[in-house]
Design an enzyme around this catalytic site. Structure first.
Site, short mmCIF file in Angstrom:
data_model
loop_
_atom_site.label_atom_id
_atom_site.label_comp_id
_atom_site.label_asym_id
_atom_site.label_seq_id
_atom_site.Cartn_x
_atom_site.Cartn_y
_atom_site.Cartn_z
N ARG A 146 1.01 -1.04 -0.25
CA ARG A 146 -0.18 -0.45 0.00
C ARG A 146 1.25 1.09 -0.20
O ARG A 146 2.07 1.38 0.41
CB ARG A 146 -0.65 -0.42 1.20
N HIS A 182 -1.48 0.05 -9.82
CA HIS A 182 -1.59 -0.47 -9.01
C HIS A 182 -2.63 -1.90 -9.33
O HIS A 182 -3.65 -1.97 -9.16
CB HIS A 182 -3.29 0.02 -7.80
#
Ligand SMILES: NC(=O)c1ccc[n+]([C@@H]2O[C@H](COP(=O)([O-])OP(=O)(O)OC[C@H]3O[C@@H](n4cnc5c(N)ncnc54)[C@H](OP(=O)(O)O)[C@@H]3O)[C@@H](O)[C@H]2O)c1
Length: 313
Positions: free
Chosen positions: A228, A276
């Site tokens: 993250r 991502h």
């Protein structure tokens, strides 16, 4: 009154038809309803959700399990509107783990085989022969030894890389040198060539990858972040890259996504940016795990892979 188990699908990011097909394949009797067509709210036993609208799940009085449609639980763990008495499970999908390990292996091999140097040489029409190194000459450090981290560790050790791993609590893994907690962090970092961050976003992991961490690595180490964005202090990483302490980075996740066009990372040759996409849930394999977990509840067993809301993952 509905006799069949009933699951509510609630995600604006995923294809409801594909998921309904996969869930029916794994459990033909299950009724799948797609948000916002919920019908009688009291029929809903299970909810498969990705970032549900705040408060939207409160009306399902008979809900027994909420399944987060992803491995990262930060969004759902932070949602205080979710019913407290209903467990939340995350996905633990073999298809997603394979995809993530494939991505990590791709990045590790690119650095180990110095692909960027070869591309530069090719553009200059230069035959840049450097004798290849064995995989065992490269040590990969995994920050995070959870469901995805352990899978990646196994894939990397199978390929002959030397692997170290770091987690919050101690772990024993075949062929992996393991470290745990902040006390062992600098020892873990000391001899790593490629650092791979696979950490969840929690209050404890916020900016855990800071200047001190980057400078505890051997000079010239490579960095890969597939966990993250909030776990990295991006200005510390930028400085470490500009100063050559970190020689290259592959970043799949960022503090702000999409990465703003003015961000300096875009212009840096030594930074690879991916949007991502390291891994996603694969409906076919994920549906089997979701169904197995739902079935556990129907036979009064505790669900697996339950998120600890206070811990944040
Ligand atoms: N880029 C993408 O496409 C993508 C896709 C899927 C997932 N992800 C991210 O990948 C993350 C990892 O997935 P996962 O399934 O492996 O998660 P997981 O099973 O929840 O494992 C998390 C790991 O991080 C460790 N950890 C957590 N807090 C820590 C701390 N304060 N200090 C040290 N270690 C800590 C845990 O330690 P313990 O083992 O001791 O608990 C565990 O080993 C997810 O949270 C998600 O954010 C990204």
């Amino acid at each position: 009154m509905n006799d069949n188990p009933c699951l509510l699908f609630m995600s604006s990011l995923d294809d409801p038809d594909e998921w309904t097909r996969a869930l029916h394949e794994a459990w033909p009797e299950i009724e799948v309803r797609v948000w916002p067509d919920v019908g009688n709210a009291d029929d809903i036993d299970f909810a498969l959700v990705w970032k549900p609208e705040p408060g939207a799940l409160r009306r399902f009085r008979n809900l027994r399990l909420i399944v987060n449609l992803g491995a990262g639980a930060d969004a759902i763990a932070a949602d205080s509107t979710l019913p407290e008495n209903v467990p939340i499970a995350r996905l633990a999908d073999t298809g997603q783990a394979e995809m993530m390990s494939g991505f990590v292996l791709l990045c590790v091999l690119q650095y180990h085989r110095e692909v960027q140097r070869l591309e530069v040489a090719k553009r200059a029409r230069r035959w840049d022969y450097v004798h290849p190194k064995a995989h065992a000459d490269t040590r990969v450090g995994l920050m995070g030894l959870g469901y995805l981290g352990v899978h990646a560790a196994n894939v990397l050790t199978d390929m002959g890389f030397r692997v170290s791993g770091w987690s919050r609590t101690p772990k024993v893994l075949p062929q992996v040198e393991t470290f745990a907690g902040l006390k062992e962090l600098s020892r873990f970092l000391a001899n790593i060539n490629i650092l791979v961050a696979m950490l969840p976003a929690t209050s404890e992991t916020y900016h855990i990858l800071d200047r001190e961490v980057f400078y505890a690595l051997p000079r010239g180490a490579k960095f890969i972040n597939v966990g993250r964005g909030s776990t990295v202090d991006e200005s510390a990483l930028l400085q470490a890259l500009l100063g050559g302490q970190i020689s290259a980075a592959t970043l799949d996740v960022f503090e702000t996504e999409p990465l703003p066009p003015e961000h300096p990372f875009w212009l840096m040759d030594q930074v690879t940016i991916t949007p991502h996409i390291a891994s996603v849930a694969v409906p076919e394999t994920a549906a089997r795990q979701i169904v197995a977990n739902c079935r556990r509840l129907l036979s009064d067993e505790s669900p697996e892979f339950v998120i600890d809301r206070a811990r944040g993952y």
